[in-house]
Design a protein around this motif. Sequence first.
Motif, PDB file in Angstrom:
ATOM      1  N   PRO A  66       1.712   2.971   1.726  1.00  0.00           N
ATOM      2  CA  PRO A  66       1.922   4.199   0.963  1.00  0.00           C
ATOM      3  C   PRO A  66       2.366   3.864  -0.464  1.00  0.00           C
ATOM      4  O   PRO A  66       3.199   2.987  -0.668  1.00  0.00           O
ATOM      5  N   ILE A  67       1.785   4.569  -1.425  1.00  0.00           N
ATOM      6  CA  ILE A  67       2.074   4.347  -2.837  1.00  0.00           C
ATOM      7  C   ILE A  67       2.631   5.657  -3.408  1.00  0.00           C
ATOM      8  O   ILE A  67       2.002   6.722  -3.264  1.00  0.00           O
ATOM      9  N   ARG A  68       3.791   5.580  -4.034  1.00  0.00           N
ATOM     10  CA  ARG A  68       4.435   6.783  -4.558  1.00  0.00           C
ATOM     11  C   ARG A  68       3.508   7.562  -5.493  1.00  0.00           C
ATOM     12  O   ARG A  68       3.421   8.791  -5.425  1.00  0.00           O
ATOM     13  N   GLU A  69       2.802   6.836  -6.377  1.00  0.00           N
ATOM     14  CA  GLU A  69       1.920   7.494  -7.341  1.00  0.00           C
ATOM     15  C   GLU A  69       0.732   8.195  -6.682  1.00  0.00           C
ATOM     16  O   GLU A  69       0.043   8.986  -7.307  1.00  0.00           O
ATOM     17  N   LEU A  70       0.489   7.873  -5.416  1.00  0.00           N
ATOM     18  CA  LEU A  70      -0.609   8.501  -4.673  1.00  0.00           C
ATOM     19  C   LEU A  70      -0.058   9.513  -3.663  1.00  0.00           C
ATOM     20  O   LEU A  70      -0.604   9.678  -2.571  1.00  0.00           O
ATOM     21  N   ASN A  71       1.036  10.158  -4.048  1.00  0.00           N
ATOM     22  CA  ASN A  71       1.660  11.158  -3.189  1.00  0.00           C
ATOM     23  C   ASN A  71       2.096  10.543  -1.858  1.00  0.00           C
ATOM     24  O   ASN A  71       1.965  11.155  -0.803  1.00  0.00           O
TER      25      ASN A  71
ATOM     26  N   PRO B 187      -3.761   3.841  -0.434  1.00  0.00           N
ATOM     27  CA  PRO B 187      -5.054   3.920  -1.122  1.00  0.00           C
ATOM     28  C   PRO B 187      -6.220   4.125  -0.144  1.00  0.00           C
ATOM     29  O   PRO B 187      -7.107   4.946  -0.404  1.00  0.00           O
ATOM     30  N   LEU B 188      -6.214   3.424   0.976  1.00  0.00           N
ATOM     31  CA  LEU B 188      -7.314   3.581   1.947  1.00  0.00           C
ATOM     32  C   LEU B 188      -7.458   5.020   2.414  1.00  0.00           C
ATOM     33  O   LEU B 188      -8.571   5.500   2.624  1.00  0.00           O
ATOM     34  N   HIS B 189      -6.348   5.709   2.573  1.00  0.00           N
ATOM     35  CA  HIS B 189      -6.376   7.087   3.057  1.00  0.00           C
ATOM     36  C   HIS B 189      -7.091   8.026   2.088  1.00  0.00           C
ATOM     37  O   HIS B 189      -7.633   9.061   2.488  1.00  0.00           O
TER      38      HIS B 189
ATOM     39  N   THR C 285     -14.535  10.886  -3.520  1.00  0.00           N
ATOM     40  CA  THR C 285     -14.768  10.180  -4.781  1.00  0.00           C
ATOM     41  C   THR C 285     -13.590  10.385  -5.734  1.00  0.00           C
ATOM     42  O   THR C 285     -13.271   9.497  -6.519  1.00  0.00           O
ATOM     43  N   THR C 286     -12.913  11.511  -5.647  1.00  0.00           N
ATOM     44  CA  THR C 286     -11.711  11.725  -6.456  1.00  0.00           C
ATOM     45  C   THR C 286     -10.651  10.690  -6.097  1.00  0.00           C
ATOM     46  O   THR C 286      -9.963  10.148  -6.972  1.00  0.00           O
ATOM     47  N   GLY C 287     -10.542  10.390  -4.820  1.00  0.00           N
ATOM     48  CA  GLY C 287      -9.589   9.378  -4.370  1.00  0.00           C
ATOM     49  C   GLY C 287      -9.875   8.012  -4.964  1.00  0.00           C
ATOM     50  O   GLY C 287      -8.943   7.276  -5.327  1.00  0.00           O
ATOM     51  N   PHE C 288     -11.155   7.654  -5.079  1.00  0.00           N
ATOM     52  CA  PHE C 288     -11.507   6.372  -5.712  1.00  0.00           C
ATOM     53  C   PHE C 288     -10.943   6.313  -7.132  1.00  0.00           C
ATOM     54  O   PHE C 288     -10.387   5.312  -7.544  1.00  0.00           O
ATOM     55  N   GLY C 289     -11.090   7.415  -7.866  1.00  0.00           N
ATOM     56  CA  GLY C 289     -10.592   7.463  -9.237  1.00  0.00           C
ATOM     57  C   GLY C 289      -9.078   7.344  -9.301  1.00  0.00           C
ATOM     58  O   GLY C 289      -8.538   6.616 -10.147  1.00  0.00           O
ATOM     59  N   LEU C 290      -8.382   8.036  -8.404  1.00  0.00           N
ATOM     60  CA  LEU C 290      -6.919   7.966  -8.378  1.00  0.00           C
ATOM     61  C   LEU C 290      -6.442   6.546  -8.097  1.00  0.00           C
ATOM     62  O   LEU C 290      -5.527   6.047  -8.758  1.00  0.00           O
ATOM     63  N   VAL C 291      -7.046   5.902  -7.108  1.00  0.00           N
ATOM     64  CA  VAL C 291      -6.649   4.539  -6.742  1.00  0.00           C
ATOM     65  C   VAL C 291      -6.946   3.581  -7.897  1.00  0.00           C
ATOM     66  O   VAL C 291      -6.115   2.720  -8.232  1.00  0.00           O
ATOM     67  N   ASP C 292      -8.086   3.739  -8.516  1.00  0.00           N
ATOM     68  CA  ASP C 292      -8.432   2.869  -9.642  1.00  0.00           C
ATOM     69  C   ASP C 292      -7.472   3.082 -10.818  1.00  0.00           C
ATOM     70  O   ASP C 292      -7.105   2.124 -11.504  1.00  0.00           O
TER      71      ASP C 292
ATOM     72  N   VAL D  11       4.777   1.213 -15.088  1.00  0.00           N
ATOM     73  CA  VAL D  11       5.394   1.605 -13.819  1.00  0.00           C
ATOM     74  C   VAL D  11       5.320   3.102 -13.700  1.00  0.00           C
ATOM     75  O   VAL D  11       5.614   3.841 -14.639  1.00  0.00           O
ATOM     76  N   GLY D  12       4.912   3.590 -12.490  1.00  0.00           N
ATOM     77  CA  GLY D  12       4.720   5.014 -12.265  1.00  0.00           C
ATOM     78  C   GLY D  12       5.926   5.748 -12.030  1.00  0.00           C
ATOM     79  O   GLY D  12       6.859   6.148 -12.005  1.00  0.00           O
TER      80      GLY D  12
END
Length: 136
Positions: A101-106, A110-112, A117-124, A135-136
């Motif tokens: 789990p990544i804080r910046e990804l709510n 990232p796999l989740h 395709t929006t998720g790909f952009g967020l992870v990138d 730092v986020g």
Amino acid sequence: MAQATAQHAPLPYPPFIMIARSRQGILRGEVDQVAGLVGLTDKEMAPILNMSERNMHRLKNDDRLARDASERLLLLTNLLRHALDVFDGDAETVADWMRSPIRELNSQSPLHLLDTTTGFGLVDDVLGRIEHGIVG
């Protein structure tokens, strides 16, 4: 267990190459090659490609993926290459990061998020911030 890759990942696919390869359809055998970059499982790959694990297993290595699945595989390839570059080619670190789990990804891994395709952009975007020391 994921194997460490070369020090620097290959360059990402340029957009027009991605479009052409997506339209042509990527061979099923490339799914395993991409998954092998960081040790992703078929269970992890299936939702990324927007297909069931069962349907993915039905395809022979020389069968072509549909356009949507092909594009998603190319997006994943670019994302993993970027991640390998950011994490100095350490495939195990990339695999752990992709599953954490990544804080910046709510607080999602990232796999989740890679089922869209929006998720790909967020992870990138998060990888870009790590790469530039933001730092986020």
